[in-house]
Write an enzyme that holds these catalytic residues in place. Structure first.
Site, short mmCIF file in Angstrom:
data_model
loop_
_atom_site.label_atom_id
_atom_site.label_comp_id
_atom_site.label_asym_id
_atom_site.label_seq_id
_atom_site.Cartn_x
_atom_site.Cartn_y
_atom_site.Cartn_z
CG HIS A 59 0.93 -1.52 10.30
ND1 HIS A 59 1.03 -2.69 11.02
CD2 HIS A 59 1.27 -1.85 9.02
CE1 HIS A 59 1.42 -3.67 10.22
NE2 HIS A 59 1.57 -3.18 8.99
CD GLU A 60 0.01 0.27 6.22
OE1 GLU A 60 1.05 -0.02 5.59
OE2 GLU A 60 -0.79 -0.59 6.62
CD GLU A 90 3.45 -6.27 6.71
OE1 GLU A 90 2.92 -5.63 7.65
OE2 GLU A 90 3.37 -5.91 5.53
CE1 TYR A 119 0.38 -7.45 8.18
CE2 TYR A 119 -0.12 -9.76 7.77
CZ TYR A 119 0.09 -8.48 7.30
OH TYR A 119 0.02 -8.22 5.95
CG HIS A 137 5.43 -1.14 6.73
ND1 HIS A 137 6.21 -2.26 6.87
CD2 HIS A 137 4.14 -1.55 6.89
CE1 HIS A 137 5.43 -3.31 7.12
NE2 HIS A 137 4.17 -2.90 7.14
#
EC number: 3.4.11.2
Length: 443
Positions: free
Chosen positions: A285-286, A308, A362, A289
């Site tokens: 996820h990070e 997100e 999300y 980004h």
């Protein structure tokens, strides 16, 4: 949303920040040298600043008058600034590394987050002003240089490249980091403590530098070592990684919130000490980004769903392929609740400030990308996504650009398809799943 965030009349070209760190939870001297160019004639201008005791402000070397109004630092230079002129602001203040604010959504605490021997920072959504004077809006980006002086035995790290480590005669060390590429204030990272720097390589020799509290190096190594795999998986879907380095900062805090700070994602220690499926979801996820949210920045907070939602979509997709819950099952659950989330938290592209980081941004926003993939097929969806990451690399963008690009790539009017998913009170039918039912929203 956040109507006072960001400032008009100028654009910052660089922040140079000097922090003379003393000890955990202890105030310390700090200064910021900010270079900028006016976009209009200015007799005064503002910076977003919620820091501790202000000591002095100069503009082009001359003392300036200042007033503070909430989080606004209002600066009146000795001489007005002409349109198109370059100018330099120097601010000296006493920083307070205990400044924290709280939100009731996924962010929880933000600002300075103390650790046993130092600090990490959570600047999102608008906490950078607690760290330094800034143009604190997600669309405003500039390169950042950090110069952090620490006591003997204490390390400092920031996003970007370490350009100098200089030891002074008294044993204190000055660490200089340069972000290289522009960064939004909400995506800076600064950490101080007793760290081990663990270096490795990703695809094509990409430098990877993990920053780990000494006692957590071995316990977190297994999941940190997966970064090259995660990079390769995302590059297949989004194209080449958009920055010149990456790494994981392991946060020795009680917070359970990770953060996509640019080139150095913050991962709470709990994320790296649990089961592998959950750990990889959070790490992917990070990392996602870095393409979608960091390199492709958002223009307004209402565009957060693009950041997100994308990150959640790719974490779910990766997890499906690596032992986690299927993407279809996750999205069906989100679909069933989508009208309720629209009522409670606003549609994906229509957040309110208290609900900015609630579930709709999300899984609720990932559902938009799942619906698009269902509508156009996986092959066409991948073409849209790769072109999106490539075309807007290093730029700020928003919903209308995504809708237009999807239309261009597919040769169809995708605005008509995507807009009802991103806006409005009702969830559209899911392509390919006529049996999926949205539960009625309850007041």
């Amino acid at each position: 949303m956040f109507p006072l965030d960001g400032n008009g009349g100028y654009r910052i070209s660089r922040y140079s920040l000097d922090f003379d760190w003393q000890a955990p939870r202890t105030a310390f001297p700090a200064s910021a040298t900010i270079t900028a160019r006016t976009t209009q004639a200015l007799s005064r201008f503002n910076l977003d600043f919620a820091g501790n005791t202000l000591r002095s402000v100069t503009v082009d070397g001359a003392e300036a008058r200042t007033t503070r109004d909430g989080d606004e630092l209002v600066i009146t230079p000795a001489r007005p600034l002409d349109k198109g002129s370059r100018f330099t602001v120097v601010v000296h203040w006493t920083a307070d590394p205990t400044q924290i604010r709280h939100r009731t959504d996924a962010i929880e605490d933000y600002g300075w987050i103390p650790t046993p021997d130092g600090t990490v920072v959570y600047p999102q959504p608008n906490g950078a002003r607690m760290l330094f004077p800034a143009d604190d809006h997600p669309s405003r980006r500039a390169p950042v240089t950090f110069r952090i002086t620490t006591p003997p035995g204490i390390q400092a790290v920031a996003g970007g490249r370490l350009t100098e480590r200089a030891e002074r005669p008294d044993g204190r060390v000055r660490w200089t980091y340069d972000s290289g590429q522009p960064v939004a204030a909400q995506l800076v990272q600064l950490a101080i403590g007793r760290f081990t720097f663990v270096e490795s390589e990703g695809p094509r020799g990409l430098p990877i530098r993990d920053v780990v509290p000494d006692a957590l190096v071995a316990p977190t190594e297994r999941y940190r070592a997966l970064t090259p795999t995660h990079l390769a998986w995302l590059e297949e879907r989004l194209g080449a990684y958009p920055f010149d380095r990456y790494g994981i900062l392991v946060g020795d805090t009680g917070l359970g919130v990770a953060l996509e700070t640019q080139t150095l994602s913050l991962a709470p220690k709990a994320d790296l000490l649990g089961n592998q499926v959950d750990a990889e979801r959070n790490l992917v996820h990070e990392l996602a980004h870095q393409w979608l949210g960091n390199s492709n920045g958002i223009r307004e907070w209402s565009d957060l769903w693009l950041s997100e939602g994308h990150a959640r979509f790719y974490e779910r997709l990766y997890s499906e392929e690596h032992g986690g819950t299927s993407l279809e099952a996750s999205m069906r659950t989100a679909y069933e609740q989508h009208d309720q989330w629209r009522r409670d938290f606003g549609a994906p592209a229509e957040p309110t400030e208290p609900n900015l980081f609630k579930r709709m941004r999300y899984d609720g926003s990932a559902l938009v990308f799942y619906a698009l993939r269902q509508e156009v097929g996986d092959r066409m969806f991948r073409k849209i996504e790769k072109e999106w990451a490539k075309r807007y690399q290093g730029k700020v963008t928003g919903s209308r650009e995504y809708f237009a690009l999807a239309s261009e790539v597919t040769g169809r009017d995708m605005d008509a398809f995507l807009r009802p998913w991103a806006y409005g009170p009702k969830t559209p039918p899911m392509p390919g799943h006529p049996d999926w039912v949205v539960r009625p929203a309850i007041r």
